[in-house]
Design an enzyme around this catalytic site. Structure first.
Site, PDB file in Angstrom:
ATOM      1  N   ASP A  34      -2.734  -4.537  22.604  1.00 37.79           N
ATOM      2  CA  ASP A  34      -3.292  -5.009  21.326  1.00 37.79           C
ATOM      3  C   ASP A  34      -4.658  -4.580  21.271  1.00 37.79           C
ATOM      4  O   ASP A  34      -5.435  -5.168  22.412  1.00 37.79           O
ATOM      5  CB  ASP A  34      -2.908  -6.603  21.424  1.00 37.79           C
ATOM      6  N   ASP A  35      -5.312  -3.898  20.253  1.00 38.50           N
ATOM      7  CA  ASP A  35      -6.556  -3.836  20.169  1.00 38.50           C
ATOM      8  C   ASP A  35      -7.217  -2.917  21.168  1.00 38.50           C
ATOM      9  O   ASP A  35      -8.459  -3.195  21.595  1.00 38.50           O
ATOM     10  CB  ASP A  35      -7.284  -5.207  20.015  1.00 38.50           C
ATOM     11  N   CYS A  73      -3.035  -5.569  13.394  1.00 37.79           N
ATOM     12  CA  CYS A  73      -1.786  -5.752  13.993  1.00 37.79           C
ATOM     13  C   CYS A  73      -0.879  -5.984  13.024  1.00 37.79           C
ATOM     14  O   CYS A  73       0.400  -5.401  13.327  1.00 37.79           O
ATOM     15  CB  CYS A  73      -2.299  -7.307  14.553  1.00 37.79           C
ATOM     16  N   LYS A 127       3.717 -11.008  22.164  1.00 35.26           N
ATOM     17  CA  LYS A 127       3.419 -10.985  20.720  1.00 35.26           C
ATOM     18  C   LYS A 127       4.246 -10.583  19.543  1.00 35.26           C
ATOM     19  O   LYS A 127       4.768  -9.562  19.373  1.00 35.26           O
ATOM     20  CB  LYS A 127       2.136 -10.353  20.694  1.00 35.26           C
ATOM     21  N   HIS A 129       3.677 -12.023  15.214  1.00 30.57           N
ATOM     22  CA  HIS A 129       2.650 -11.811  14.402  1.00 30.57           C
ATOM     23  C   HIS A 129       3.283 -11.205  13.153  1.00 30.57           C
ATOM     24  O   HIS A 129       2.362 -10.337  12.452  1.00 30.57           O
ATOM     25  CB  HIS A 129       1.400 -10.722  15.017  1.00 30.57           C
ATOM     26  N   HIS A 222      -6.598  -7.640  23.709  1.00 30.31           N
ATOM     27  CA  HIS A 222      -7.199  -8.753  22.191  1.00 30.31           C
ATOM     28  C   HIS A 222      -7.951  -9.661  22.926  1.00 30.31           C
ATOM     29  O   HIS A 222      -7.794 -10.042  24.016  1.00 30.31           O
ATOM     30  CB  HIS A 222      -5.991  -9.293  21.468  1.00 30.31           C
ATOM     31  N   ASP A 285      -1.628  -0.801  19.417  1.00 35.75           N
ATOM     32  CA  ASP A 285      -1.223  -1.146  17.778  1.00 35.75           C
ATOM     33  C   ASP A 285      -2.195  -0.477  16.891  1.00 35.75           C
ATOM     34  O   ASP A 285      -1.800  -0.196  15.809  1.00 35.75           O
ATOM     35  CB  ASP A 285      -0.805  -2.641  17.644  1.00 35.75           C
ATOM     36  N   ASN A 286      -3.554  -0.537  17.436  1.00 39.09           N
ATOM     37  CA  ASN A 286      -4.385  -0.015  16.452  1.00 39.09           C
ATOM     38  C   ASN A 286      -5.867   0.280  17.172  1.00 39.09           C
ATOM     39  O   ASN A 286      -5.972  -0.041  18.395  1.00 39.09           O
ATOM     40  CB  ASN A 286      -4.964  -1.064  15.158  1.00 39.09           C
ATOM     41  N   LYS A 307     -11.201  -0.925  14.490  1.00 37.17           N
ATOM     42  CA  LYS A 307     -10.206  -1.524  14.032  1.00 37.17           C
ATOM     43  C   LYS A 307     -10.124  -2.187  12.637  1.00 37.17           C
ATOM     44  O   LYS A 307     -11.417  -2.431  12.264  1.00 37.17           O
ATOM     45  CB  LYS A 307      -9.703  -2.951  15.010  1.00 37.17           C
TER      46      LYS A 307
END
Ligand SMILES: *[C@@H]1O[C@H](CO)[C@@H](O)[C@H](O)[C@H]1NC(C)=O
Ligand SMILES: *[C@@H]1O[C@H](CO)[C@@H](O)[C@H](O)[C@H]1NC(C)=O
Ligand SMILES: *[C@@H]1O[C@H](CO)[C@@H](O)[C@H](O)[C@H]1NC(C)=O
Length: 569
Positions: A34-35, A73, A127, A129, A222, A285-286, A307
């Site tokens: 994540d991130d 996300c 996660k 989301h 994240h 994810d990004n 992001k």
């Protein structure tokens, strides 16, 4: 004579093993960061801190050189699970904040539903989301047999609570096993906790006939809550004492834990004899939020933006895949691939035929033949819609080598290269980089299946070809005032606006036309305003399915440890 019979026996065994492998659908293991930034893995040449397990996955398998994902996300996870652009699932604008009553459209058939129907055990660890304000939005109602993790945007790495960056909403607990609150093992570092659960599922699965679909969707890297955003165990942070910036040092420790998770999952698959029949994918994810909201110090160098921007730093992400079915493992994969491609691609790999009603709605394309085929398979020309958000007026579309950007986020504040590559504070393991990679848990497990030995030269060659080379800066573009056009095959760092050159007017017109066409087919964004009833103070300090659950009568003070887990469960 002895030699000959041993040879025949081997042939026999090989035949038996191949038959068993083809009879059974492959396990699908998706490990998502994540991130995490584009340059926060060391396989492109970064040396500030190493990620030997992730690098090993890329070197033994295929490094996904041009893997693209929506820049945030919710849209990114929505595109993965639906195989569709965010404009087709109502997730094209921003993300679902925990107190908002909406979800990824219920219209879409999700990847776990498709694999569940095909007989897979489908599991989400970590996660979600994609909405939880109603029970029908949550993972176990959307195709996952099992969920262990959190519903919302993020949590604290130890206490599993979150406070949204929105005025007046309290801190809430967010951790479950299926629909039930899960209170055990609080205080265990979440990256380890989720990895433990993934290992348990893999071990439980050994010897079973049913194939496994496992999405390990990490919190790392994240940020946690605003008052203590970067969290890692002290002993892990100490390993990176040479990094001067204390935030970056913590971030290195967070990514290092994530890297160990990849190694542990792969070894567990190997130790339970399930690796040969598994497809293992790792990606972020990004792009990282290097600065601003939820900034984790992550680096997308040398790409522009981060992001939640339309630039490559937001949408081109770090990733790798391994499967014994990949003929060209040990080679970089340069074909542009979109996260929405995973659904049809993995369905093909698992020999699952999509129903016509699902297949015709897909924006993703099946790239299994290219991934699994020869190293020099020609590129499939393709389109990727990176962003089409008419609330913020951003459009970013890629067709073949061309990328069109019109409008940007945050008034253009994050449109430049926001980080640099560290050249001084280097990981001490870097001087023996090939040895470090080959000694990783992932490499030890994967090397059994190598087609050729992973030599120091081979590692250096792949790492060199993964390095991004920016072209010289030529002509800038202000996407708030004009349309921008780039040839990202030669200008990956988006430094030469071609929109003015008459030679490119046809390309520009085609991209503009396609954006209009896509806009005409877009659904209304699903976003809904925050609901005061969502506040955890009404739900014993927990993030609940607040649209239907009757709120408690007495709001609780939620800013201390343990309310949901110690006094109300
Ligand atoms: C879902 O389906 C309904 C009814 O067919 C349609 O009106 C709606 O636009 C769809 N929503 C999305 C997000 O696709
Ligand atoms: C938050 O609460 C404060 C004090 O109770 C109130 O003045 C303010 O209007 C509230 N803000 C929002 C966005 O609800
Ligand atoms: C480009 O942005 C401008 C300003 O928001 C808008 O008027 C125009 O329609 C956009 N063009 C396309 C093709 O989206």
């Amino acid at each position: 004579m002895r030699g000959l019979s041993a040879f025949l026996l081997l042939l026999c065994l090989q035949r038996v093993m191949t038959d068993a492998a083809t009879a059974r659908r492959p396990n699908i293991i998706i490990i998502m960061a994540d991130d995490m930034g584009f340059d926060d893995v060391s396989f492109r040449g970064g040396r500030e801190f190493l990620t030997p397990n992730i690098d090993a996955l890329a070197y033994h398998g295929r490094l996904l050189d041009r893997l693209y994902a929506p820049a945030m996300c919710t849209p990114s996870r929505g595109a993965l699970l639906s195989g569709r652009y965010p404009i087709h699932t109502g997730t094209q604008h921003f993300v679902i904040s925990n107190e908002e009553p909406w979800s990824l459209t219920l219209n879409a058939t999700l990847m776990p539903e498709i694999f569940q129907r095909a007989g897979y055990s489908t599991n989400l660890v970590g996660k979600w989301h994609l909405g939880f304000s109603r029970p029908e939005y949550t993972p176990t109602r959307r195709g996952f047999d099992y969920h262990y993790g959190y519903w919302g945007a993020y949590i604290d790495y130890y206490q599993r609570r979150s406070k949204m960056p929105v005025a007046n909403y309290s801190l809430g607990y967010d951790f479950r096993r299926n629909m039930e609150l899960e209170c055990r093992e609080r205080g265990v570092y979440v990256t380890d906790l989720l990895t433990n659960e993934a290992e348990r599922l893999i071990k439980d699965h050994a010897g079973k006939d049913q194939p496994l679909f496992l999405m390990l969707s990490h919190l790392a890297a994240h940020t946690a809550n605003e008052d203590d955003p970067l969290q890692a165990p002290e002993e892990e942070i100490r390993k990176f004492a040479y990094i001067k910036d204390p935030n970056r040092r913590k971030y290195a420790a967070m990514v290092s834990k994530l890297d160990q998770s990849v190694g542990r999952v792969i070894s567990t698959l190997a130790n339970t004899e399930q690796l040969e029949n598994s497809i293992v994918i790792f990606y972020s994810d990004n792009g990282a939020p290097s600065v601003g909201m939820f900034s984790n110090t992550g680096s997308n160098w040398p790409l522009r933006g981060q992001k939640n921007t339309p630039w490559e730093g937001g949408v081109r992400v770090a990733g790798a895949i391994w499967s014994s079915q990949l003929e060209a493992r040990g080679n970089i994969f340069t074909q542009p691939i979109y996260v929405g491609d995973w659904l049809p691609t993995l369905a093909h790999a698992a020999d699952i035929e999509l129903e016509e009603s699902d297949a015709h709605k897909l924006d993703g394309i099946d790239l299994w033949p290219q991934l699994a085929g020869a190293a020099d398979a020609p590129h499939v020309p393709r389109e990727i819609l990176h962003s089409l958000d008419d609330v913020w007026r951003v459009a970013a579309l890629q067709m073949g080598q061309w990328k069109y950007v019109n409008g940007t986020t945050a008034a253009g504040k994050f449109d430049t290269v926001l980080t640099y590559r560290e050249l001084d504070d280097l990981d001490p393991r870097d001087s023996r980089y090939p040895v470090t990679v080959r000694n990783s848990a992932a490499s030890r497990a994967l090397s059994r299946f190598d087609l050729r030995r992973l030599t120091q030269q081979r590692i250096a060659a792949i790492r060199r070809s993964a390095a991004v080379r920016c072209a010289d800066f030529q002509r800038s573009c202000n996407p708030l005032l004009e349309e921008c056009l780039y040839d990202i095959s030669t200008d990956p760092c988006e430094q030469n606006n071609l929109a003015y050159s008459s030679r490119h007017s046809d390309v520009l017109a085609a991209l503009r036309r396609r954006v209009r066409e896509l806009r005409a087919g877009a659904v209304t964004p699903g976003n809904r305003a925050s609901m005061p009833a969502a506040d955890p103070t009404w739900h014993t300090c927990t993030w609940e399915s607040f649209e239907l659950n009757k709120p408690g009568t007495v709001p609780l003070e939620c800013d201390y440890h343990g309310v949901p887990c110690e006094s109300n469960v």
